[in-house]
Design a protein around this motif. Structure first.
Motif, short mmCIF file in Angstrom:
data_model
loop_
_atom_site.label_atom_id
_atom_site.label_comp_id
_atom_site.label_asym_id
_atom_site.label_seq_id
_atom_site.Cartn_x
_atom_site.Cartn_y
_atom_site.Cartn_z
N PRO A 67 0.74 -1.05 -0.09
CA PRO A 67 -0.11 -0.01 -0.06
C PRO A 67 1.02 1.21 0.19
CG PRO A 67 -0.59 -1.56 1.63
CD PRO A 67 0.55 -2.05 1.15
N ARG A 68 0.62 2.32 -0.88
CA ARG A 68 1.20 3.64 -0.87
C ARG A 68 0.91 4.25 0.43
NH1 ARG A 68 1.87 0.71 -5.64
NH2 ARG A 68 2.93 1.89 -7.28
N THR A 93 10.28 -2.96 4.69
CA THR A 93 11.47 -3.63 4.27
C THR A 93 11.81 -2.81 2.85
OG1 THR A 93 10.18 -5.35 3.07
CG2 THR A 93 11.45 -6.19 5.04
N LEU A 94 10.84 -2.32 2.34
CA LEU A 94 10.87 -1.40 1.40
C LEU A 94 11.61 -0.17 1.57
CD1 LEU A 94 10.63 -0.33 -1.88
CD2 LEU A 94 8.31 0.24 -1.11
N GLU A 95 11.04 0.36 3.05
CA GLU A 95 11.80 1.83 3.30
C GLU A 95 13.16 1.48 3.66
OE1 GLU A 95 10.58 4.64 3.44
OE2 GLU A 95 8.09 4.37 3.73
N ALA A 134 7.90 6.42 -4.88
CA ALA A 134 8.33 6.98 -6.12
C ALA A 134 9.18 5.61 -6.48
CB ALA A 134 9.33 8.06 -6.02
N ALA A 135 9.89 5.17 -5.52
CA ALA A 135 10.71 3.87 -5.92
C ALA A 135 9.52 2.56 -6.39
CB ALA A 135 11.21 3.25 -4.77
N LEU A 136 8.49 2.35 -5.97
CA LEU A 136 7.42 1.45 -6.07
C LEU A 136 6.93 1.92 -7.34
CD1 LEU A 136 6.29 -1.02 -4.54
CD2 LEU A 136 4.51 0.28 -3.49
N ASP A 137 6.50 3.19 -7.73
CA ASP A 137 6.17 3.43 -9.05
C ASP A 137 6.94 3.10 -10.04
OD1 ASP A 137 3.80 4.49 -7.85
OD2 ASP A 137 4.46 6.58 -7.88
N ARG A 138 8.41 3.41 -9.89
CA ARG A 138 9.36 3.02 -11.18
C ARG A 138 9.31 1.57 -10.96
NH1 ARG A 138 12.42 6.44 -8.07
NH2 ARG A 138 13.73 5.07 -7.09
N LEU A 139 9.19 0.71 -10.12
CA LEU A 139 9.28 -0.98 -10.29
C LEU A 139 8.05 -1.30 -10.88
CD1 LEU A 139 10.45 -1.80 -6.56
CD2 LEU A 139 11.61 -2.45 -8.77
#
Length: 797
Positions: free
Chosen positions: A574-575, A660-662, A584-589
């Motif tokens: 979830p954003r 973990t993403l953070e 932003a990283a999730l959007d690029r992925l």
């Protein structure tokens, strides 16, 4: 005044630079071997030439096979004298003699397992022809030692190598067997997990091999079973309780030994192993087979492999040799080509000996440079060496009353004729001769792919694989009648095929046989994750008109299979609540194609994210899960995702994914992959010494990642994604035009950092380029020719 001081400083700097240059030139003059002209040597039958091409690869021409192998020993000594000596000292457990107390734990481990003693027994079992060739190799190495002035490492440590012996050539094969067979480590890990959370906890770290995963052989390629096998390993771990008679002393001692092995660069990981494949002429542009191989091993400096062509009277092979061994290990001769990957059946078992179990004891002395000698009391049981408790474990009367752990392993047993097999393969002219050589193979069990100029292809996984009845070897077992090995899987029943109907054999340490195979090989959780095998098969199956360029593209493939499997779960994060950088990283992925190239910032985020998920697994289970273990947990929920895990990702794993993403984004910071993901080749003795590491180690940006065909799994240490295991050698062989074949190593031919051939293959290797694997002088470029002439030994005055 300022001008005067500046001039003085510049003058001092100039003096220092001149002194440094003088030192470098002196070391070069004292350590670089003679590569052209004429040398008179003892032990040679007739004149032999060594022509080194523009990359320093020797092309040996002799009129006798023994002279060809002699010359191979000589060039190994010229270019890799330190490597030969260091490897020999590892096998003997004699590192502390030259490196001091820091190497004492390594020596304890090596003496406890008894690699040198096993090598001595193996030498006695070899055929007369093999003994003769090994003797010729020994003479060549010693001639090279006599001719070589020294090596930089010897200058630093202040000693010269002892003469080489025949048993030294066998000993290193024992250490390679350890590096390629880590089931004892898996048993140790299973035991720890079992103690912490019961047998059921094993599933979270290594899930079973998927039923849909590719197998090397299909059902119709299985050998006919007569007599019937005793039954395959069960698909799940046993439900019995964990072994209760093992103690913290056992665990501590084995962990110390594992740490010692890791410091030597000896750490088996199934996911870091190898790829090879062969396609028949029905799929190729030429109508003849193509064969590829890239063994994934520890990146070291100097590199493990030494490229060479060796031609004698009958022998004519080219490919990858290993200093210390008198054969081409992976390569081709004039008619036959072969490639090797790790098969990894379960051939090691830890047995719990009762206190009254009979053992034989022996005393050994470890000499320690700058310290006092250390005396070891070592024990041998009928099951094999007693590996715990020793050294730092229990002593005296307490030891006599305790259980012990013994290791059974074909590598340490008498009668190992594996070198007969490798030497026989060098001479093989067809499948029957190749397979006949494989009958002598003992350990470590490998997956050999085969092709010949007549258009035949094949596969065989030779070696001694123990038969267990009623138990699966996944945990330490009691030393009782129920848990004894009852023999070996018969040679004719081992996985093998000749001219398979589909014209394709792919191996990537994946499961070798389907469930219908009736013999026990290993537990379903001990095979490598199927990502690499699936991707190679995807790129080759059903294709036509394939060329060497196509093979090179597959070998250097960097598409992430784990990303394709985990993409939906990862992108479900979830954003809401994410930082701006993480969102932003999730959007690029979401728009990333999964290619792990050096310019990709998304590759950096993904691999760091995966590393963070595995780190969370280590906290949860006490051990790092496999890549697929993470994927399965994200798909179905589970202990990795937290105590409230359920069967839906959304309700169980969102917190884990966000956290973990953070953490990954904080590390990645939009950096291109090549900035943080680099191949690190380390020197065994000086790699961790700050003043010497830049001279002896090598570091270069490279693509690939966890479980890509071009494997480059990040280690995630010191704020980087550097990797230390990768394709240590690559070869592509065209059976329609063998001299059009290609190969490359990971560094260079010379182990001397002052040689122009110390690292001249590195950049091409990282870029996925190759050198000509050709026996034609027209392909060699600028050459230097060394003529060896025999001279009779003169009696001492």
């Amino acid at each position: 005044m300022l001008t005067t001081l500046l001039r003085a400083a510049l003058g001092l700097l100039l003096v220092l630079l001149l002194a440094l240059l003088t030192g470098v030139l002196y070391v070069r003059s004292q350590t670089l071997p003679q590569l052209s002209g004429t040398l008179k040597v003892t032990g040679l039958n007739a004149e032999t030439t060594i022509t080194r091409d523009r990359y320093g690869i020797p092309h040996i021409r002799a009129s006798h096979d023994e002279d060809a192998i002699y010359a191979l020993g000589l060039v190994h000594a010229q270019d890799r004298a330190w490597q030969l000596n260091f490897q020999r000292r590892i096998a003997q457990g004699r590192l502390a003699e030259v490196l001091g107390p820091a190497a004492l734990e390594q020596d304890r481990f090596l003496r406890t397992w008894g690699f040198q003693r096993a090598a001595e027994s193996a030498l006695e079992a070899l055929s007369p022809q093999s003994r003769q060739l090994i003797a010729a190799y020994t003479a060549g190495v010693n001639a090279g030692f006599a001719l070589c002035k020294t090596a930089p490492e010897f200058m630093i440590l202040g000693y010269r190598p002892e003469p080489w012996t025949d048993v030294d050539s066998v000993a290193w094969s024992k250490l390679m067997s350890f590096d390629l067979g880590g089931n004892w480590k898996q048993e140790l890990s299973n035991w720890e997990l079992c103690r912490a959370g019961g047998v059921q906890s094993l599933t979270g770290v290594t899930p079973p091999y998927p039923a849909s995963g590719p197998t090397i052989l299909s059902v119709d390629e299985l050998p006919a079973t007569a007599p019937a096998g005793p039954g395959k390993h069960p698909a799940a771990y046993p439900t019995a309780a964990c072994p209760a008679d093992l103690t913290g002393a056992h665990l501590g001692e084995l962990r110390r030994q594992l740490a010692a092995a890791q410091r030597l660069g000896m750490e088996f990981e199934a996911s870091r192993s190898s790829n090879n494949w062969v396609v028949s002429g029905q799929h190729t542009a030429s109508g003849k087979p193509l064969l590829a191989d890239d063994p994934h091993l520890k990146l070291q400096s100097p590199m493990l492999w030494y490229l060479a062509e060796v031609q004698g009277e009958r022998l004519h092979a080219i490919g990858a040799t290993i200093p210390g061994l008198p054969a081409v290990v992976i390569g081709r001769n004039e008619r036959v080509a072969w490639g090797v990957t790790n098969h990894n059946p379960d051939v090691q078992d830890l047995f719990v000996l009762p206190p009254d179990a009979p053992v034989q004891t022996r005393q050994e002395i470890i000499r320690v440079r700058g310290g006092e000698d250390v005396q070891l009391t070592l024990e041998q049981s009928e099951y094999g060496p007693v590996v715990s408790p020793v050294g730092g474990g229990l002593q005296g009367e307490e030891l006599a009353k305790s259980t012990r752990l013994a290791l059974s392993w074909p590598t340490l047993m008498n009668g190992d004729t594996t070198l007969d097999a490798f030497l026989g393969v060098n001479f093989a002219q067809n499948w029957d001769e190749f397979r006949s050589a494989m009958r002598h193979y003992v350990a470590p069990s490998q997956s050999f792919v085969y092709a010949d100029v007549d258009g035949n292809t094949g596969y065989i996984a030779p070696g001694r694989v123990p038969v267990r009845r009623g138990w699966d070897g996944s945990l330490p077992a009691p030393a009782d009648a129920q848990h004894r090995w009852t023999g070996w899987v018969p040679f004719g029943q081992l996985p093998q095929t000749f001219n398979p109907a589909d014209g394709l054999v792919v191996t990537a340490n994946n499961r070798s046989v389907p469930q219908e195979y009736p013999w026990p090989l290993t537990n379903d959780r001990d095979w490598a994750d199927p990502y690499r095998a699936a991707r190679i098969t995807e790129r080759l199956q059903g294709k036509g008109g394939l060329t060497l360029d196509d093979m090179a593209a597959v070998q250097n493939d960097t598409l992430s299979g784990p990303w394709r499997e985990m993409k939906a779960a990862l992108l479900s994060t979830p954003r809401a609540g994410l930082s701006r950088e993480a969102a932003a990283a999730l959007d690029r992925l979401s728009g990333w194609d999964g290619e792990l190239g050096t310019d990709s910032a998304s590759a950096t985020v993904f691999e760091w994210w995966l590393a963070e998920l595995k780190a969370q697994g280590r906290q949860t289970f006490g051990q790092e899960p496999s890549t697929r273990g993470v994927a399965v947990a994200l798909a179905a929920g589970g202990a990795l995702c937290g105590p409230t895990a359920s069967q839906t990702v959304g309700s169980s794993c969102t917190g884990l994914l966000a956290r973990t993403l953070e953490a990954a984004v904080q590390q990645a910071a939009r950096r291109p992959y090549g900035e943080v993901h680099q191949a690190l080749s380390t020197h065994g003795a000086f790699g961790e010494i700050q003043a010497l590491a830049p001279l002896f180690n090598a570091l270069i940006p490279a693509p690939g990642g966890s479980d890509t065909v071009n494997v480059a799994r990040p280690d995630r240490e010191d704020g980087t994604l550097h990797f230390t295991h990768a394709a240590s050698y690559r070869q592509l062989i065209d059976l329609s035009d063998p001299d059009a074949s290609r190969f490359t190593g990971s560094l260079g031919q010379s182990g001397n950092p002052f040689s122009p051939h110390a690292r001249d293959q590195l950049r091409g290797w990282a870029a996925g380029e190759y050198l000509p694997m050709s026996t034609d002088p027209a392909d060699w470029g600028r050459t230097r020719v060394l003529h060896l002439k025999p001279v009779s030994e003169q009696p001492a005055p």
